[in-house]
Design a protein around this motif. Structure first.
Motif, PDB file in Angstrom:
ATOM      1  N   ILE A 306       0.796  -1.084   0.002  1.00 26.47           N
ATOM      2  CA  ILE A 306      -0.167   0.239   0.140  1.00 26.47           C
ATOM      3  C   ILE A 306       0.951   1.313  -0.094  1.00 26.47           C
ATOM      4  O   ILE A 306       1.835   1.355   0.905  1.00 26.47           O
ATOM      5  CB  ILE A 306      -0.934   0.097   1.108  1.00 26.47           C
ATOM      6  N   ASP A 307       0.478   2.106  -0.971  1.00 27.76           N
ATOM      7  CA  ASP A 307       1.568   3.324  -1.014  1.00 27.76           C
ATOM      8  C   ASP A 307       0.874   4.283  -0.225  1.00 27.76           C
ATOM      9  O   ASP A 307      -0.111   4.951  -0.371  1.00 27.76           O
ATOM     10  CB  ASP A 307       1.419   3.843  -2.554  1.00 27.76           C
ATOM     11  N   LYS A 308       1.313   4.693   0.819  1.00 22.69           N
ATOM     12  CA  LYS A 308       1.014   5.543   2.067  1.00 22.69           C
ATOM     13  C   LYS A 308       0.551   6.826   1.393  1.00 22.69           C
ATOM     14  O   LYS A 308      -0.288   7.651   1.775  1.00 22.69           O
ATOM     15  CB  LYS A 308       1.796   5.364   3.308  1.00 22.69           C
ATOM     16  N   ASN A 309       1.950   7.226   0.795  1.00 22.19           N
ATOM     17  CA  ASN A 309       1.727   8.779   0.282  1.00 22.19           C
ATOM     18  C   ASN A 309       0.411   8.966  -0.666  1.00 22.19           C
ATOM     19  O   ASN A 309      -0.295   9.949  -0.718  1.00 22.19           O
ATOM     20  CB  ASN A 309       2.974   9.140  -0.681  1.00 22.19           C
ATOM     21  N   ALA A 310       0.251   7.948  -1.564  1.00 18.42           N
ATOM     22  CA  ALA A 310      -0.994   7.894  -2.345  1.00 18.42           C
ATOM     23  C   ALA A 310      -2.317   7.701  -1.746  1.00 18.42           C
ATOM     24  O   ALA A 310      -3.136   8.387  -2.028  1.00 18.42           O
ATOM     25  CB  ALA A 310      -0.944   6.894  -3.412  1.00 18.42           C
ATOM     26  N   LEU A 344       5.930  -3.124  -4.455  1.00 17.26           N
ATOM     27  CA  LEU A 344       5.168  -4.056  -4.846  1.00 17.26           C
ATOM     28  C   LEU A 344       6.016  -5.596  -4.974  1.00 17.26           C
ATOM     29  O   LEU A 344       5.584  -6.621  -4.622  1.00 17.26           O
ATOM     30  CB  LEU A 344       4.502  -3.932  -5.976  1.00 17.26           C
ATOM     31  N   ALA A 345       7.341  -5.428  -5.679  1.00 12.64           N
ATOM     32  CA  ALA A 345       7.992  -6.627  -5.759  1.00 12.64           C
ATOM     33  C   ALA A 345       8.513  -7.140  -4.503  1.00 12.64           C
ATOM     34  O   ALA A 345       8.457  -8.550  -4.270  1.00 12.64           O
ATOM     35  CB  ALA A 345       9.342  -6.123  -6.615  1.00 12.64           C
ATOM     36  N   LYS A 346       8.608  -6.332  -3.391  1.00 11.81           N
ATOM     37  CA  LYS A 346       8.955  -6.764  -1.895  1.00 11.81           C
ATOM     38  C   LYS A 346       7.566  -7.557  -1.572  1.00 11.81           C
ATOM     39  O   LYS A 346       7.816  -8.629  -0.678  1.00 11.81           O
ATOM     40  CB  LYS A 346       9.346  -5.700  -1.248  1.00 11.81           C
ATOM     41  N   ALA A 347       6.653  -7.014  -1.642  1.00 11.76           N
ATOM     42  CA  ALA A 347       5.407  -7.417  -1.233  1.00 11.76           C
ATOM     43  C   ALA A 347       5.128  -8.950  -1.786  1.00 11.76           C
ATOM     44  O   ALA A 347       4.777  -9.801  -1.012  1.00 11.76           O
ATOM     45  CB  ALA A 347       4.239  -6.387  -1.335  1.00 11.76           C
ATOM     46  N   LYS A 348       5.381  -8.969  -3.245  1.00  9.51           N
ATOM     47  CA  LYS A 348       5.192 -10.314  -3.795  1.00  9.51           C
ATOM     48  C   LYS A 348       6.035 -11.237  -3.318  1.00  9.51           C
ATOM     49  O   LYS A 348       5.867 -12.499  -3.223  1.00  9.51           O
ATOM     50  CB  LYS A 348       5.038  -9.959  -5.325  1.00  9.51           C
ATOM     51  N   GLN A 377     -12.112   1.433  -0.517  1.00  7.15           N
ATOM     52  CA  GLN A 377     -11.739   1.376  -1.849  1.00  7.15           C
ATOM     53  C   GLN A 377     -10.264   1.531  -2.509  1.00  7.15           C
ATOM     54  O   GLN A 377     -10.143   0.630  -3.250  1.00  7.15           O
ATOM     55  CB  GLN A 377     -12.845   2.191  -2.430  1.00  7.15           C
ATOM     56  N   PHE A 378      -9.645   2.524  -1.827  1.00  3.49           N
ATOM     57  CA  PHE A 378      -8.200   2.822  -2.090  1.00  3.49           C
ATOM     58  C   PHE A 378      -7.604   1.673  -1.869  1.00  3.49           C
ATOM     59  O   PHE A 378      -6.695   0.908  -2.499  1.00  3.49           O
ATOM     60  CB  PHE A 378      -7.907   3.868  -1.637  1.00  3.49           C
ATOM     61  N   ILE A 379      -7.712   0.901  -0.298  1.00  2.00           N
ATOM     62  CA  ILE A 379      -6.942  -0.211   0.042  1.00  2.00           C
ATOM     63  C   ILE A 379      -7.337  -1.471  -0.969  1.00  2.00           C
ATOM     64  O   ILE A 379      -6.309  -2.024  -1.136  1.00  2.00           O
ATOM     65  CB  ILE A 379      -7.468  -0.391   1.409  1.00  2.00           C
ATOM     66  N   GLN A 380      -8.570  -1.647  -1.080  1.00  2.72           N
ATOM     67  CA  GLN A 380      -8.962  -2.578  -2.099  1.00  2.72           C
ATOM     68  C   GLN A 380      -8.190  -2.850  -3.405  1.00  2.72           C
ATOM     69  O   GLN A 380      -7.696  -3.760  -3.973  1.00  2.72           O
ATOM     70  CB  GLN A 380     -10.564  -2.558  -2.344  1.00  2.72           C
ATOM     71  N   GLN A 381      -7.911  -1.437  -3.999  1.00  2.00           N
ATOM     72  CA  GLN A 381      -7.281  -1.476  -5.426  1.00  2.00           C
ATOM     73  C   GLN A 381      -5.867  -1.604  -5.120  1.00  2.00           C
ATOM     74  O   GLN A 381      -5.370  -2.278  -6.056  1.00  2.00           O
ATOM     75  CB  GLN A 381      -7.634   0.230  -5.735  1.00  2.00           C
ATOM     76  N   GLN A 382      -5.360  -1.180  -4.249  1.00  4.72           N
ATOM     77  CA  GLN A 382      -3.931  -1.243  -3.834  1.00  4.72           C
ATOM     78  C   GLN A 382      -3.527  -2.602  -3.775  1.00  4.72           C
ATOM     79  O   GLN A 382      -2.574  -3.301  -4.467  1.00  4.72           O
ATOM     80  CB  GLN A 382      -3.387  -0.552  -2.692  1.00  4.72           C
ATOM     81  N   LEU A 383      -4.289  -3.400  -2.895  1.00  4.51           N
ATOM     82  CA  LEU A 383      -4.074  -4.980  -2.429  1.00  4.51           C
ATOM     83  C   LEU A 383      -4.187  -5.645  -3.796  1.00  4.51           C
ATOM     84  O   LEU A 383      -3.774  -6.969  -3.902  1.00  4.51           O
ATOM     85  CB  LEU A 383      -4.674  -5.351  -1.312  1.00  4.51           C
ATOM     86  N   GLY A 387      -2.354  -9.445  -5.869  1.00  2.54           N
ATOM     87  CA  GLY A 387      -3.461 -10.726  -5.920  1.00  2.54           C
ATOM     88  C   GLY A 387      -4.319 -10.868  -4.624  1.00  2.54           C
ATOM     89  O   GLY A 387      -4.913 -11.912  -4.455  1.00  2.54           O
ATOM     90  N   ILE A 388      -4.271  -9.728  -3.736  1.00  3.17           N
ATOM     91  CA  ILE A 388      -5.185 -10.008  -2.697  1.00  3.17           C
ATOM     92  C   ILE A 388      -6.597  -9.477  -2.899  1.00  3.17           C
ATOM     93  O   ILE A 388      -6.686  -8.246  -3.305  1.00  3.17           O
ATOM     94  CB  ILE A 388      -4.613  -9.309  -1.442  1.00  3.17           C
ATOM     95  N   LYS A 389      -7.934 -10.102  -2.841  1.00  6.00           N
ATOM     96  CA  LYS A 389      -8.798  -9.789  -3.373  1.00  6.00           C
ATOM     97  C   LYS A 389      -9.646  -9.519  -2.006  1.00  6.00           C
ATOM     98  O   LYS A 389      -9.767 -10.375  -1.180  1.00  6.00           O
ATOM     99  CB  LYS A 389      -9.561 -10.843  -4.148  1.00  6.00           C
ATOM    100  N   VAL A 390     -10.089  -8.142  -1.792  1.00  4.90           N
ATOM    101  CA  VAL A 390     -10.602  -7.560  -0.616  1.00  4.90           C
ATOM    102  C   VAL A 390     -12.056  -7.596  -0.968  1.00  4.90           C
ATOM    103  O   VAL A 390     -12.547  -6.432  -1.791  1.00  4.90           O
ATOM    104  CB  VAL A 390     -10.117  -6.199  -0.299  1.00  4.90           C
ATOM    105  N   LYS A 391     -12.893  -8.077  -0.005  1.00  2.97           N
ATOM    106  CA  LYS A 391     -14.361  -7.627  -0.100  1.00  2.97           C
ATOM    107  C   LYS A 391     -14.577  -6.419   1.142  1.00  2.97           C
ATOM    108  O   LYS A 391     -13.967  -6.749   2.056  1.00  2.97           O
ATOM    109  CB  LYS A 391     -15.180  -9.151   0.396  1.00  2.97           C
ATOM    110  N   ILE A 392     -15.402  -5.646   0.711  1.00  2.69           N
ATOM    111  CA  ILE A 392     -15.702  -4.430   1.540  1.00  2.69           C
ATOM    112  C   ILE A 392     -16.680  -4.466   2.256  1.00  2.69           C
ATOM    113  O   ILE A 392     -17.906  -4.612   1.503  1.00  2.69           O
ATOM    114  CB  ILE A 392     -15.333  -2.971   0.804  1.00  2.69           C
ATOM    115  N   GLU A 393     -16.996  -4.392   3.551  1.00  4.45           N
ATOM    116  CA  GLU A 393     -17.937  -4.047   4.243  1.00  4.45           C
ATOM    117  C   GLU A 393     -18.102  -2.992   5.335  1.00  4.45           C
ATOM    118  O   GLU A 393     -17.656  -2.981   6.065  1.00  4.45           O
ATOM    119  CB  GLU A 393     -18.275  -5.443   5.346  1.00  4.45           C
TER     120      GLU A 393
END
Length: 526
Positions: A306-310, A344-348, A377-383, A387-393
């Motif tokens: 997750i890009d904190k500045n973005a 992202l490379a480090k995360a993967k 929504q931003f967190i969902q897009q970043q993850l 490959g992390i699929k996030v359902k938002i509630e």
């Protein structure tokens, strides 16, 4: 009904203009609304979430504390810079070993139900908070109290089980607001719906999910106060609706103001918008008891993904700073850590090493206000990029609180990811860390939604609690912050600014660094 209907029509029209323009409020929109002259001494404050409780000892959200502080007062309070000031106590002494706290009380104060405020009333309140059998959400602030002694009618001594140098900060926390002993006896657990204090105002009406109204307390002890006749808090989760209310004069004060609207609204139509650094941190907790978040490599991966500045730019229009610790910079004993850079490379790489090369599915919970919806929504897009699929509630605050706090067995917790904010309203590292990440603070006892347990952290928390020596406390909190940062039970996001707007005729209403509203000296100036 007609007034409320008009508000909803205006809010809908304003929201439509946002959709059509694809942005926040514009200069032209602001200029089209005429300034409204204020009549009377009744104000409306529009807030983004619903109030949960009016029992300060059982309150877990800063918003509810804001309303409670209009009706109740503590022995000590905070000024605008979070410096401690006397309120119902005129002075106090602390023993050299930081185990005995003696308070000298203000004379001539009564609760709004006519009950005298005295040392016995203080004892009733502290005994309630410190009771070992207490299930109050803020019990942990006073769990170290051994006994409370009435010295005389206006002197009370609180004796601790062990030294604790930050105890004065705990007395200044809103959880220590004094409640009428008569009301506690009369209402029992229902005191959360029937608050009675010594404050400037008294509860008139609370329609949950809509509004809460307080009116002037005729018995208030400070001469010439309050300067307003009533305050109505309205729950308005949708950002555009709150802005519309301020522009039309339907509201006199709103918070938070959406960051993207600060520039356009400032100075327009008799409106002032202010933003100042806070001690509120935003984070994503990860349930460390359940796969895949029981692996620190996965938790670290989310921090890199997750890009904190973005995030700050998109969600807060730049009016925030990336976190460099679990606590904000202005909290006592803050110790900065090396940030998790966007990689992202480090995360993967970490996800692959943990056995999740293609990511996984998960769910994130948050409140349902506009800002939190945008954040998730931003967190969902970043993850999704790793490959992390996030359902938002996104949920109403009371609903989400029930889902979190009703869990008795940690193994039964359904929570996976949780996006939220925390404000340590004592101004001290203890309350920025222990209730969120201490081993004894799993729901429903505390707010450790990460269900996080770390022996080093827990040991150092105890070391910090058991000493009054600032150097020893600093050494302990340095170790705590380092260990938590490396273990990453959270995605560490930001420390946001407090942003609020008000009509220019309203003076001396503002947000404290902890995000709570201080309206004690508020008045209408014509």
């Amino acid at each position: 009904m007609a007034k409320k209907g008009m508000m909803l029509v205006l809010a809908a029209l304003f929201s439509l203009s946002l959709v059509l323009s694809g942005c926040g409020s514009s200069g032209n929109t602001a200029a089209s609304v005429q300034a409204v002259q204020k009549h009377g001494k009744n104000i409306t404050v529009a807030v983004q979430d619903n109030f949960v409780s009016m029992d300060p000892g059982d309150t877990n959200d800063t918003l509810s504390f804001s309303a409670e502080k209009t009706m109740m007062e503590g022995l000590i309070g905070f000024d605008r810079e979070m410096k401690m000031v006397p309120v119902l106590a005129t002075s106090w002494q602390v023993s050299p070993d930081a185990k005995e706290y003696t308070f000298h009380l203000r004379h001539g104060v009564i609760f709004s139900d006519g009950t005298p405020f005295n040392a016995e009333a203080v004892k009733v309140n502290i005994d309630r908070l410190s009771d070992p059998k207490s299930t109050l959400k803020r019990h942990s602030l006073f769990a170290m109290v051994d006994k409370t002694v009435v010295v005389d009618n206006y002197t009370v001594k609180v004796i601790l089980k062990q030294p604790f140098g930050a105890m004065l900060n705990n007395f200044a926390h809103p959880a220590a607001l004094m409640v009428s002993p008569k009301a506690l006896q009369k209402y029992g657990k229902d005191i959360a719906r029937h608050p009675v204090g010594t404050g400037e105002y008294m509860l008139k009406e609370w329609v949950q999910g809509d509004h809460l109204t307080v009116v002037k307390n005729p018995h208030y002890w400070r001469q010439g106060y309050p300067k307003l006749d009533s305050i109505t808090f309205r729950s308005v989760p949708e950002n555009g609706s709150r802005i519309a209310m301020l522009k039309t004069g339907e509201a006199d004060f709103i918070y938070p103001v959406p960051p993207e609207d600060v520039q356009a609204m400032s100075g327009a139509n008799g409106i002032t918008v202010q933003h100042k650094p806070s001690i509120i941190v935003d984070y994503i907790s990860m349930n460390t008891m359940k796969k895949p978040f029981n692996d620190s490599r996965v938790r670290q991966a989310l921090n890199y993904a997750i890009d904190k500045n973005a995030f700050i730019k998109v969600v807060y229009s730049g009016l925030a700073e990336p976190m460099t610790s679990e606590i904000a910079q202005n909290v006592q004993f803050f110790s900065p850590q090396q940030p998790y850079k966007y990689d992202l490379a480090k995360a993967k790489e970490l996800l692959k090493a943990a056995g999740y090369p293609n990511g996984f599915d998960t769910t994130i919970w948050s409140n349902n206000n506009s800002t939190y919806i945008k954040a998730t929504q931003f967190i969902q897009q970043q993850l999704a990029q790793v490959g992390i699929k996030v359902k938002i509630e996104n949920m109403e605050s009371g609903t989400m609180d029930t889902k979190i706090w009703s869990v008795q067995n940690p193994q039964d917790a359904k929570i996976q990811l949780y996006f939220g904010g925390w404000s340590p309203s004592t101004g001290d590292a203890d309350w920025g860390i222990r209730p969120l990440l201490g081993k004894d603070m799993l729901p429903p006892k505390g707010y450790n939604t990460a269900y996080y347990q770390n022996s080093v952290v827990n040991n150092e928390i105890q070391q910090a609690i058991q000493t009054a020596d600032p150097a020893q406390r600093k050494a302990a909190y340095d170790q705590i912050q380092k260990a938590i940062w490396q273990d990453a039970p959270w995605v560490f996001l930001d420390t946001r600014d407090n942003i609020y707007g008000f009509r220019n005729y309203l003076k001396d209403a503002y947000l404290l660094p902890d995000g709570s509203l201080d309206i004690q000296n508020a008045q209408i100036v014509r």
